[in-house]
Scaffold this motif. Structure first.
Motif, short mmCIF file in Angstrom:
data_model
loop_
_atom_site.label_atom_id
_atom_site.label_comp_id
_atom_site.label_asym_id
_atom_site.label_seq_id
_atom_site.Cartn_x
_atom_site.Cartn_y
_atom_site.Cartn_z
N GLU A 69 0.81 -1.21 0.00
CA GLU A 69 0.00 0.00 0.00
C GLU A 69 0.85 1.27 0.00
OE1 GLU A 69 -3.25 0.06 -0.40
OE2 GLU A 69 -3.22 -2.12 -0.53
N GLU A 70 2.13 1.15 0.34
CA GLU A 70 3.03 2.30 0.37
C GLU A 70 3.64 2.62 -0.99
OE1 GLU A 70 5.91 2.17 3.63
OE2 GLU A 70 4.82 0.42 4.42
N VAL A 71 3.47 1.72 -1.94
CA VAL A 71 4.13 1.86 -3.24
C VAL A 71 3.48 2.97 -4.06
CG1 VAL A 71 4.56 0.69 -5.43
CG2 VAL A 71 4.89 -0.53 -3.27
N ARG A 72 4.32 3.75 -4.75
CA ARG A 72 3.85 4.83 -5.61
C ARG A 72 4.39 4.66 -7.03
NH1 ARG A 72 4.61 10.14 -1.62
NH2 ARG A 72 3.35 9.32 0.11
N VAL A 93 7.03 0.39 -11.18
CA VAL A 93 5.59 0.67 -11.14
C VAL A 93 5.29 1.81 -12.12
CG1 VAL A 93 3.65 1.40 -9.72
CG2 VAL A 93 5.42 -0.08 -8.75
N ALA A 94 4.52 1.50 -13.16
CA ALA A 94 4.17 2.52 -14.15
C ALA A 94 2.83 3.16 -13.86
CB ALA A 94 4.15 1.91 -15.56
N ALA A 95 1.95 2.42 -13.18
CA ALA A 95 0.62 2.96 -12.86
C ALA A 95 0.04 2.21 -11.68
CB ALA A 95 -0.31 2.85 -14.07
N VAL A 96 -0.88 2.86 -10.97
CA VAL A 96 -1.52 2.27 -9.79
C VAL A 96 -3.02 2.17 -10.02
CG1 VAL A 96 0.28 3.15 -8.26
CG2 VAL A 96 -1.76 4.53 -8.66
N LYS A 195 11.49 11.37 -11.40
CA LYS A 195 10.88 12.70 -11.39
C LYS A 195 9.74 12.85 -12.40
CE LYS A 195 15.13 14.91 -9.78
NZ LYS A 195 16.20 15.89 -10.10
N GLY A 196 9.73 12.01 -13.42
CA GLY A 196 8.66 12.11 -14.41
C GLY A 196 7.28 11.84 -13.85
N PHE A 197 7.22 11.12 -12.72
CA PHE A 197 5.94 10.81 -12.08
C PHE A 197 5.59 11.79 -10.97
CE2 PHE A 197 7.40 6.78 -13.84
CZ PHE A 197 6.25 6.23 -14.39
N ALA A 198 6.50 12.71 -10.66
CA ALA A 198 6.33 13.57 -9.48
C ALA A 198 5.11 14.47 -9.58
CB ALA A 198 7.59 14.42 -9.28
N GLY A 199 4.74 14.87 -10.78
CA GLY A 199 3.61 15.79 -10.94
C GLY A 199 2.25 15.13 -10.87
N LEU A 200 2.21 13.80 -10.82
CA LEU A 200 0.93 13.09 -10.76
C LEU A 200 0.43 13.04 -9.31
CD1 LEU A 200 1.83 10.17 -13.19
CD2 LEU A 200 0.35 12.12 -13.67
N PRO A 201 -0.88 12.87 -9.12
CA PRO A 201 -1.43 12.82 -7.75
C PRO A 201 -0.72 11.78 -6.89
CG PRO A 201 -3.20 12.97 -9.36
CD PRO A 201 -1.94 12.77 -10.14
N GLY A 202 -0.36 12.16 -5.68
CA GLY A 202 0.34 11.25 -4.77
C GLY A 202 1.84 11.40 -4.81
N GLY A 203 2.36 12.03 -5.89
CA GLY A 203 3.80 12.25 -5.99
C GLY A 203 4.59 10.96 -6.04
#
Length: 255
Positions: A69-72, A93-96, A195-203
């Motif tokens: 559950e901690e994975v982003r 992880v590419a998507a949740v 960093k490419g995922f940083a702007g998505l919800p949840g950071g």
């Protein structure tokens, strides 16, 4: 009366006390760092080349034990899943759950919920061009699941390979056993943040305590060595000084 109080062995009491304190503190830091690290981290060997160039096949990695559950997004994780062979595997992880992950946009980027993701860690393909996938796809990730990809998108057997199975190639969060923080051999240090995922919800995830752990272990080792060396060094210095004094006295006696 001299303020330099000495023991019968000739060592300063203050120096001896500080030496003992240094050894004691060093042991606590050194052993405590190892114990803390053993509780938090699990070493693994990378089983394939699907994560190159981020992780080479056979690399020794440290992965922090975490709950799924901690994975982003962007995390590199170790997981086991029966449909993937039920052996530890390493993917990114590419998507949740709840995301729609697709590939590719006009620039060859992966998109998550329509947002392009910059992935500079990917292995270039033929001609040196970096593209997120050689095959197009679009998947709505079920809640509680993860869509996983290798960093070598040209050879990796990942969620794209299992898209005809239940969950469209995704795996449950409960399959994750650890999150990779560092490569210890060959020495690469901490993984670069995605960093490419940083702007998505949840950071994105914060790095684990690898750096303070290594600092504690290194500082502990230095303190133990320094404290242990105090006695022999002072003894050698005292012996040389005594030899010099005796030689001077003999010279005076001759004259």
């Amino acid at each position: 009366m001299s303020g330099n109080i000495r023991t019968t062995s000739g060592h300063g009491r203050l120096g001896s006390a500080l030496s003992g304190l240094a050894v004691a503190v060093g042991c606590v830091l050194f052993l405590g760092g190892f114990v803390w690290g053993a509780l938090l981290y699990q070493p693994y060997s990378v089983p394939s080349d699907s994560m190159t160039p981020t992780l080479d096949v056979g690399s020794k990695i440290l992965a922090q034990r975490v709950d799924g559950e901690e994975v982003r997004r962007g995390d590199v994780v170790v997981f086991t899943d029966p449909l993937w062979g039920d052996v530890p595997m390493v993917k990114r992880v590419a998507a949740v759950g709840g995301d729609t992950v697709a590939c590719c946009d006009r620039d060859g980027h992966l998109t998550v919920n329509g947002e392009p993701v910059d992935e500079p860690y990917l292995r270039p393909g033929p001609g040196g061009r970096i593209i997120a996938s050689g095959t197009e796809f679009s998947v709505s990730v079920p809640e509680g699941n993860l869509f996983l990809l290798g960093d070598d998108r040209h050879t990796s057997l990942d969620s794209r390979t299992h898209m005809q199975e239940a969950g469209q190639g995704t795996v449950p969060r409960s399959s994750v056993v650890a999150r990779v923080d560092a490569v210890v051999w060959p020495v690469k240090g901490l993984l670069e943040p995605p960093k490419g995922f940083a702007g998505l919800p949840g950071g994105i995830s914060e790095p684990g305590p690898v750096r303070p752990l290594l600092t504690a272990i290194g500082a502990g080792a230095l303190l133990v060595l320094a404290g242990g060396a105090y006695g022999p060094v002072v003894g050698l210095f005292t012996k040389r000084r005594g030899a010099g004094t005796r030689a001077g006295e003999k010279e005076k006696a001759r004259t």
